[in-house]
Write a protein that holds these residues in place. Structure first.
Motif, PDB file in Angstrom:
ATOM      1  N   ILE A  31      31.366  49.567  43.126  1.00 48.99           N
ATOM      2  CA  ILE A  31      30.829  48.121  43.620  1.00 48.99           C
ATOM      3  C   ILE A  31      31.684  47.823  44.839  1.00 48.99           C
ATOM      4  O   ILE A  31      32.689  47.994  44.815  1.00 48.99           O
ATOM      5  N   ASP A  32      31.466  46.410  45.389  1.00 54.80           N
ATOM      6  CA  ASP A  32      32.566  46.162  46.546  1.00 54.80           C
ATOM      7  C   ASP A  32      33.573  45.239  46.026  1.00 54.80           C
ATOM      8  O   ASP A  32      31.980  43.998  45.614  1.00 54.80           O
ATOM      9  N   VAL A  33      34.450  44.810  46.271  1.00 57.51           N
ATOM     10  CA  VAL A  33      35.565  43.785  45.548  1.00 57.51           C
ATOM     11  C   VAL A  33      36.124  42.827  46.241  1.00 57.51           C
ATOM     12  O   VAL A  33      37.116  44.153  47.107  1.00 57.51           O
ATOM     13  N   THR A  34      36.682  42.010  46.065  1.00 55.49           N
ATOM     14  CA  THR A  34      38.221  41.736  46.280  1.00 55.49           C
ATOM     15  C   THR A  34      38.723  41.026  45.008  1.00 55.49           C
ATOM     16  O   THR A  34      37.913  40.038  43.763  1.00 55.49           O
ATOM     17  N   VAL A  35      40.085  41.661  45.235  1.00 51.85           N
ATOM     18  CA  VAL A  35      40.365  41.522  44.041  1.00 51.85           C
ATOM     19  C   VAL A  35      42.053  39.682  44.393  1.00 51.85           C
ATOM     20  O   VAL A  35      42.352  40.721  45.710  1.00 51.85           O
ATOM     21  N   THR A  36      42.837  39.528  43.884  1.00 51.56           N
ATOM     22  CA  THR A  36      43.011  38.714  44.361  1.00 51.56           C
ATOM     23  C   THR A  36      44.182  38.235  43.454  1.00 51.56           C
ATOM     24  O   THR A  36      43.428  37.582  41.957  1.00 51.56           O
ATOM     25  N   VAL A  37      45.651  38.899  43.239  1.00 54.42           N
ATOM     26  CA  VAL A  37      46.668  38.449  42.393  1.00 54.42           C
ATOM     27  C   VAL A  37      47.197  36.976  42.818  1.00 54.42           C
ATOM     28  O   VAL A  37      48.361  36.970  44.239  1.00 54.42           O
ATOM     29  N   ASP A  38      48.311  36.603  42.148  1.00 49.35           N
ATOM     30  CA  ASP A  38      48.750  35.438  42.808  1.00 49.35           C
ATOM     31  C   ASP A  38      50.497  35.572  42.166  1.00 49.35           C
ATOM     32  O   ASP A  38      50.287  36.831  41.700  1.00 49.35           O
ATOM     33  N   ALA A  39      51.388  35.339  42.228  1.00 54.07           N
ATOM     34  CA  ALA A  39      52.853  35.268  41.697  1.00 54.07           C
ATOM     35  C   ALA A  39      52.753  35.193  40.277  1.00 54.07           C
ATOM     36  O   ALA A  39      53.451  35.993  40.247  1.00 54.07           O
ATOM     37  N   ALA A  40      51.895  35.019  39.777  1.00 57.65           N
ATOM     38  CA  ALA A  40      52.101  34.815  38.544  1.00 57.65           C
ATOM     39  C   ALA A  40      52.009  36.002  37.891  1.00 57.65           C
ATOM     40  O   ALA A  40      51.476  36.376  36.600  1.00 57.65           O
ATOM     41  N   GLY A  41      50.905  36.907  38.353  1.00 55.49           N
ATOM     42  CA  GLY A  41      50.489  37.665  37.707  1.00 55.49           C
ATOM     43  C   GLY A  41      48.757  37.819  37.211  1.00 55.49           C
ATOM     44  O   GLY A  41      47.756  38.519  37.176  1.00 55.49           O
ATOM     45  N   GLU A  42      47.765  36.591  37.867  1.00 54.97           N
ATOM     46  CA  GLU A  42      46.749  36.214  37.613  1.00 54.97           C
ATOM     47  C   GLU A  42      46.228  36.447  38.957  1.00 54.97           C
ATOM     48  O   GLU A  42      46.513  36.499  39.280  1.00 54.97           O
ATOM     49  N   TRP A  43      44.829  37.358  38.455  1.00 56.83           N
ATOM     50  CA  TRP A  43      43.696  37.892  39.466  1.00 56.83           C
ATOM     51  C   TRP A  43      42.623  37.123  39.011  1.00 56.83           C
ATOM     52  O   TRP A  43      41.605  36.458  38.256  1.00 56.83           O
ATOM     53  N   TRP A  44      41.915  37.182  40.035  1.00 57.75           N
ATOM     54  CA  TRP A  44      39.752  36.685  40.647  1.00 57.75           C
ATOM     55  C   TRP A  44      40.021  37.291  40.924  1.00 57.75           C
ATOM     56  O   TRP A  44      40.601  38.412  41.885  1.00 57.75           O
ATOM     57  N   ALA A  45      38.682  38.087  40.954  1.00 59.81           N
ATOM     58  CA  ALA A  45      37.943  39.451  41.689  1.00 59.81           C
ATOM     59  C   ALA A  45      36.017  38.600  41.948  1.00 59.81           C
ATOM     60  O   ALA A  45      36.039  38.369  41.056  1.00 59.81           O
ATOM     61  N   SER A  46      35.725  39.184  42.662  1.00 60.53           N
ATOM     62  CA  SER A  46      34.168  38.812  43.097  1.00 60.53           C
ATOM     63  C   SER A  46      34.140  40.373  44.118  1.00 60.53           C
ATOM     64  O   SER A  46      34.522  40.375  44.470  1.00 60.53           O
ATOM     65  N   GLY A  47      32.580  40.383  44.045  1.00 56.41           N
ATOM     66  CA  GLY A  47      32.394  41.303  44.363  1.00 56.41           C
ATOM     67  C   GLY A  47      30.522  41.819  44.314  1.00 56.41           C
ATOM     68  O   GLY A  47      30.104  40.451  43.633  1.00 56.41           O
ATOM     69  N   ARG A  48      30.003  42.651  44.996  1.00 50.15           N
ATOM     70  CA  ARG A  48      28.213  42.678  44.564  1.00 50.15           C
ATOM     71  C   ARG A  48      28.343  44.490  44.416  1.00 50.15           C
ATOM     72  O   ARG A  48      29.125  45.083  44.937  1.00 50.15           O
TER      73      ARG A  48
END
Length: 108
Positions: A25-42
């Motif tokens: 998959i091609d993915v974008t993962v974003t992690v905030d200062a609290a360590g929570e992350w979000w990911a989306s892709g195709r």
């Protein structure tokens, strides 16, 4: 905020020893200062008919995959995958996933 943009691999494990399928998959993962992350892709490559059938079967059976990032032999983060009608994937970390699912097969 940290971010990773690149390729990763979704792995569907039947048990700790048997990986039934892997999908790039091609993915974008974003992690905030609290360590929570979000990911989306195709999917990195369009799935052919056989791959699509397998993907749909696994998603219906249990949408939990392990994610392997570049340099990893085996994924270590369990995620629940949701696929939108347009093929976009959303990955949600599944820290409470216990490695089991209730699956019922209708063999009639």
């Amino acid at each position: 905020m940290d971010q990773f943009v690149g390729q990763a691999r979704l792995e569907w494990w039947a048990n700790p020893s048997v990986c039934l399928e892997m999908y790039d998959i091609d993915v974008t993962v974003t992690v905030d200062a609290a360590g929570e992350w979000w990911a989306s892709g195709r999917h990195a490559h369009a799935l052919d008919a056989t791959q699509r059938e397998g993907w749909d079967f696994l998603m219906e059976m249990d949408p939990y995959f392990s994610v392997a990032f570049p340099g990893e032999d085996r994924g270590g983060i369990m995620v629940r995958v949701v696929e939108a009608d347009d093929g976009a994937l959303t990955l949600m970390q599944a820290p409470d996933w216990n490695g089991s699912a209730s699956v019922t097969f209708d063999l009639t």
